[in-house]
Design an enzyme around this catalytic site. Structure first.
Site, PDB file in Angstrom:
ATOM      1  N   CYS A   2       0.883  -1.121   0.207  1.00  0.00           N
ATOM      2  CA  CYS A   2      -0.234   0.077   0.158  1.00  0.00           C
ATOM      3  C   CYS A   2       0.986   1.295   0.076  1.00  0.00           C
ATOM      4  CB  CYS A   2      -0.920  -0.022   1.263  1.00  0.00           C
ATOM      5  SG  CYS A   2      -2.024  -1.334   1.218  1.00  0.00           S
ATOM      6  N   ARG A  27       3.728  -0.205  -4.976  1.00  0.00           N
ATOM      7  CA  ARG A  27       3.467  -0.976  -3.520  1.00  0.00           C
ATOM      8  C   ARG A  27       2.153  -1.592  -3.515  1.00  0.00           C
ATOM      9  NH1 ARG A  27       6.981   1.159   0.141  1.00  0.00           N
ATOM     10  NH2 ARG A  27       5.433   0.635   1.796  1.00  0.00           N
ATOM     11  N   TRP A  75      -2.851  -2.688  -1.656  1.00  0.00           N
ATOM     12  CA  TRP A  75      -2.543  -4.045  -2.163  1.00  0.00           C
ATOM     13  C   TRP A  75      -3.408  -4.877  -0.726  1.00  0.00           C
ATOM     14  CZ3 TRP A  75      -0.307  -8.162   0.582  1.00  0.00           C
ATOM     15  CH2 TRP A  75       0.059  -9.494  -0.096  1.00  0.00           C
ATOM     16  N   ASN A 101      -1.191   1.990   5.765  1.00  0.00           N
ATOM     17  CA  ASN A 101      -0.344   0.837   5.075  1.00  0.00           C
ATOM     18  C   ASN A 101       0.072   0.101   6.325  1.00  0.00           C
ATOM     19  OD1 ASN A 101       3.120   1.115   4.004  1.00  0.00           O
ATOM     20  ND2 ASN A 101       1.508  -0.546   3.811  1.00  0.00           N
ATOM     21  N   GLY A 102      -0.533  -1.160   6.335  1.00  0.00           N
ATOM     22  CA  GLY A 102       0.349  -2.140   7.318  1.00  0.00           C
ATOM     23  C   GLY A 102      -0.962  -3.057   7.465  1.00  0.00           C
ATOM     24  N   GLU A 487      16.304 -17.522 -10.146  1.00  0.00           N
ATOM     25  CA  GLU A 487      16.013 -16.190 -10.395  1.00  0.00           C
ATOM     26  C   GLU A 487      15.373 -15.884 -11.778  1.00  0.00           C
ATOM     27  OE1 GLU A 487      15.569 -13.676  -8.758  1.00  0.00           O
ATOM     28  OE2 GLU A 487      15.519 -11.995 -10.025  1.00  0.00           O
ATOM     29  N   LYS A 491      11.367 -14.715 -12.585  1.00  0.00           N
ATOM     30  CA  LYS A 491      11.182 -13.570 -13.114  1.00  0.00           C
ATOM     31  C   LYS A 491      10.203 -14.048 -14.090  1.00  0.00           C
ATOM     32  CE  LYS A 491      12.401 -10.966 -11.686  1.00  0.00           C
ATOM     33  NZ  LYS A 491      13.285 -10.754 -10.294  1.00  0.00           N
ATOM     34  N   GLU A 494       6.758 -14.478 -12.229  1.00  0.00           N
ATOM     35  CA  GLU A 494       6.094 -13.279 -11.649  1.00  0.00           C
ATOM     36  C   GLU A 494       5.322 -12.534 -12.950  1.00  0.00           C
ATOM     37  OE1 GLU A 494       8.767 -10.890  -8.589  1.00  0.00           O
ATOM     38  OE2 GLU A 494       9.946 -11.482 -10.423  1.00  0.00           O
ATOM     39  N   HIS A 510      16.111 -36.180  -9.794  1.00  0.00           N
ATOM     40  CA  HIS A 510      15.507 -36.568  -8.401  1.00  0.00           C
ATOM     41  C   HIS A 510      13.922 -36.012  -8.642  1.00  0.00           C
ATOM     42  CE1 HIS A 510      19.017 -38.252  -7.213  1.00  0.00           C
ATOM     43  NE2 HIS A 510      19.738 -37.117  -7.424  1.00  0.00           N
ATOM     44  N   LYS A 609       5.785  -4.499  -5.102  1.00  0.00           N
ATOM     45  CA  LYS A 609       7.143  -4.569  -4.895  1.00  0.00           C
ATOM     46  C   LYS A 609       7.672  -4.389  -3.601  1.00  0.00           C
ATOM     47  CE  LYS A 609      10.880  -2.720  -7.343  1.00  0.00           C
ATOM     48  NZ  LYS A 609      11.355  -4.074  -7.704  1.00  0.00           N
TER      49      LYS A 609
HETATM   50  C1  G6P Z   1       8.769  -8.650  -3.106  1.00  0.00           C
HETATM   51  C2  G6P Z   1       9.126  -8.158  -4.464  1.00  0.00           C
HETATM   52  C3  G6P Z   1      10.348  -8.762  -5.114  1.00  0.00           C
HETATM   53  C4  G6P Z   1      11.528  -8.546  -4.054  1.00  0.00           C
HETATM   54  C5  G6P Z   1      11.054  -9.206  -2.658  1.00  0.00           C
HETATM   55  C6  G6P Z   1      11.888  -8.921  -1.377  1.00  0.00           C
HETATM   56  O1  G6P Z   1       8.302  -9.922  -3.370  1.00  0.00           O
HETATM   57  O2  G6P Z   1       8.150  -8.291  -5.551  1.00  0.00           O
HETATM   58  O3  G6P Z   1      10.810  -8.109  -6.237  1.00  0.00           O
HETATM   59  O4  G6P Z   1      12.733  -9.288  -4.282  1.00  0.00           O
HETATM   60  O5  G6P Z   1       9.753  -8.571  -2.488  1.00  0.00           O
HETATM   61  O6  G6P Z   1      12.057  -7.325  -1.250  1.00  0.00           O
HETATM   62  P1  G6P Z   1      13.204  -6.661  -0.792  1.00  0.00           P
HETATM   63  O7  G6P Z   1      12.789  -5.184  -1.090  1.00  0.00           O
HETATM   64  O8  G6P Z   1      13.375  -6.734   0.593  1.00  0.00           O
HETATM   65  O9  G6P Z   1      14.385  -6.828  -1.716  1.00  0.00           O
END
Ligand code: G6P
Length: 614
Positions: A2, A27, A75, A101-102, A487, A491, A494, A510, A609
């Site tokens: 948020c 956010r 969010w 937010n929270g 990673e 990507k 996501e 396995h 994010k």
């Molecule tokens: C969310 C974001 C990711 C990020 C993760 C950790 O899931 O979408 O892109 O890697 O949080 O966030 P941070 O800000 O702690 O790296």
């Protein structure tokens, strides 16, 4: 999660609030809303499901006048994304409007208490409880708003950054923080409020970061006052933020994600600036030197992180163990904090976080601190909560990352971890001079090699078209390339919503091998390093089952090209630096597949994010 924005001053608040919300959409973007007090002292609240652009469309014919207001992009946690659950929420009398937010953890108890007093609720959020509680306390005891907020927050368990408007007091905005970020911007006769500095930097570079337990009393034409829940004045430091506006715009790219992928060569240079000397033969991370004794005497390092940052942590483990011979454990912050981990004053805990606000990582830092560990932060957002909670650390300096899928932050984190491992190894004398010099010189060349990789963009865009059919993908790598496989898979899932799994290549036997058939694309990181021959065998195993292999290979490789369906050739670099090169084509592949599928790359569904809830 948020995003919250507030404004009080002499200009129309609405355009400032909406622009601010757009900067904070990373956010969350489930719903958006705004509350404004107009000149006739009417409190106008507009909110809608969807993005900030939906809110703009909704308010087109509405009265959005007023020089004071608050706004929110959500969010969803408690309550589905819908207009009723969108913020701002207002009190029963319609006098107060609040954004949050929270998470208010004891909202159910508070709600029940208020219901017995005759209060009714319009939403299923935890937030509405807060605004009703404040009004209840205010009315019951005939208190001013600040005192009512202080008393209400004493009853609340959970995390919050809140801002409150009172129709009866159109010259004041009250904001409070606990475990969710909040920044106050100080302009000429005006104040700004936001979850981070990005909505503010356009108007002023003077900011105050609120600390936990602080309440800001922001009044028109009066100095900022910050007090705690017991009304004790809190001294505050005004900081100057350096952020250029260009960093917050797309700069001609169709998406922030692509822009951020392309920024990586510059970002890595920025990250190394002042740390790797101009001759490229020495690396110094000042935080390591300043705390040399503590770091060198550590019995163990524990790295805590979430998401992409956790993948960088896995690479960090490999780097630190190889170069420094210190045992390293990598933990998901969310697991670490809830399992009573064995942490002693002999440990160094490294917290990696792009945003510096991830709730679980922050809680892991606090826990490790309470057990006497020394905490080192690796973060991007300057002045965010994690860097402020740690003993020391290194910023990655890659600039604001807006695309929800992390790209340049990952390579920035890996670069800092590489510099950290090299600086420590040199101090610990666990690395020979020749090897040290070789790695540092190769590190300096990474940005130029990344540029070479970026030239593959058009080719990868073509390749992506072939794979939009896929419902599943497997990514394989060994050693330093295993976290890269994780990673790459993250990507893809996501932003394209294709199910993807990253696996250590040898572990494929396995389990995942059962999934392989002629439909299954398998991305294999098969660069020429110590594990090359082993990976080659893994590719054979996939081809024997008719899987479609997309291989990342070292330029000039003629062996894999005979077996794989597609090869992406990459510049050669030492094995320990390969993640900085091999990650880039995987970012581009995920990006282009998502674009071909028509997905919202910068704002994928259900994600945010900055995850400031547990
Ligand atoms: C969310 C974001 C990711 C990020 C993760 C950790 O899931 O979408 O892109 O890697 O949080 O966030 P941070 O800000 O702690 O790296």
């Amino acid at each position: 999660m948020c995003g919250i924005v507030g404004y009080i001053g002499h200009r129309p608040a609405y355009p400032i609030l909406v622009k601010g919300l757009k900067r904070l959409e990373y956010r969350g973007y489930d719903s958006a809303g705004v509350a404004l007090i107009d000149d006739a002292q009417h409190l106008n609240i507009y909110k809608t499901k969807g993005k900030v652009s939906d809110l703009e469309a909704f308010t087109q014919q509405k009265d959005t006048s007023g020089t004071i207001g608050i706004a929110h992009t959500r969010w969803a946690t408690h309550g589905e994304p819908c207009t009723a659950n969108a913020h701002p929420h207002y009190s029963s009398s319609g006098r107060l409007a609040l954004i949050h937010n929270g998470i208010i953890e004891n909202y159910a108890v508070l709600r029940e208490k208020l219901q017995t007093k005759g209060y009714t609720f319009r939403s299923s959020t935890d937030t509405e409880v807060l605004v009703q509680l404040i009004e209840y306390i205010q009315d019951l005891n005939q208190l001013d708003l600040l005192t009512a907020v202080q008393l209400a927050l004493q009853e609340v368990i959970g995390a919050y950054a809140i801002a409150i408007l009172d129709r009866e007091h159109p010259d004041q905005l009250i904001a409070a923080r606990k475990s969710s970020p909040l920044v106050v911007g100080i302009g000429q006769g005006e104040f700004f409020l936001a979850s981070d500095a990005t909505p503010i930097v356009e108007y002023t570079d003077q900011v105050v970061y609120l600390d936990d337990g602080e309440i800001a009393l922001i009044r028109r034409d009066q100095p900022l006052r910050i007090v705690d829940l017991n009304n004790v004045e809190c001294p505050h430091e005004v900081k100057t933020v350096a952020m250029n506006l260009g960093q917050l715009e797309k700069g001609g790219f169709p998406h922030f994600m692509l822009k951020e992928i392309f920024e990586q060569p510059d970002c890595i240079n920025d990250c190394m600036r002042g740390r790797v000397n101009v001759d490229g033969d020495n690396v110094v991370l000042s935080a390591v030197i300043d705390h040399k004794e503590r770091l060198l005497n550590a019995k163990r390092f524990v790295i805590v992180a979430c998401g992409t940052s956790w993948h960088a942590a896995l690479i960090g483990k490999h780097l630190i163990e190889s170069f420094c011979r210190i045992p390293v454990e990598v933990e998901y912050a969310s697991e670490f904090r809830y399992r009573d981990p064995v942490i002693t004053p002999d440990d160094v805990v490294i917290a990696i976080s792009q945003s510096g606000e991830t709730a679980d990582t922050l809680a892991a830092v606090e826990l490790a601190k309470s057990r006497g560990a020394f905490i080192y932060g690796i973060c991007n957002a300057i002045g965010s909560s994690i860097p402020r909670a740690t003993h020391t650390g290194s910023y990655i300096h890659v600039g604001p990352e807006i695309g929800v899928a992390s790209t340049k932050a990952f390579t920035g984190q890996v670069t800092v971890l590489t510099m950290l491992a090299l600086t420590l190894a040199r101090e610990k004398q666990t690395i020979g001079q020749d090897e040290y010099l070789y790695i540092v010189r190769q590190l300096v060349r990474i940005p130029e090699k990344m540029k070479e990789v970026l030239l593959l963009n058009d080719r990868i865009a073509q390749l992506a078209k072939i794979f939009t059919y896929a419902h599943n993908f497997i990514y394989l790598g060994r050693g330093y390339s295993y976290p890269v496989a994780l990673e790459g898979a993250l990507k893809l899932k996501e932003i394209s919503y294709i199910h993807a799994e990253g696996y250590p290549a040898a572990e494929m036997k396995h389990g995942p091998i059962a999934l392989i058939d002629a439909e299954m694309p398998v991305v294999v990181i098969a660069t020429q390093n110590g594990l090359y021959e082993k990976v080659l065998s893994n590719i054979q195993e996939i081809k024997a089952r008719k899987g479609r292999v997309i291989a990342l290979v070292t330029k000039g490789d003629t062996v894999v090209s005979q077996i794989a369906d597609t090869c992406i050739e990459l510049p050669e670099t030492p094995e320990c630096l390969e993640p900085l090169i091999t990650t880039v084509p995987l970012q581009m592949l995920a990006y282009h597949i998502a674009v071909c599928k028509g997905m919202d790359v910068d704002q994928p569904r259900n994600l945010a994010k900055s995850v400031t809830v547990e």
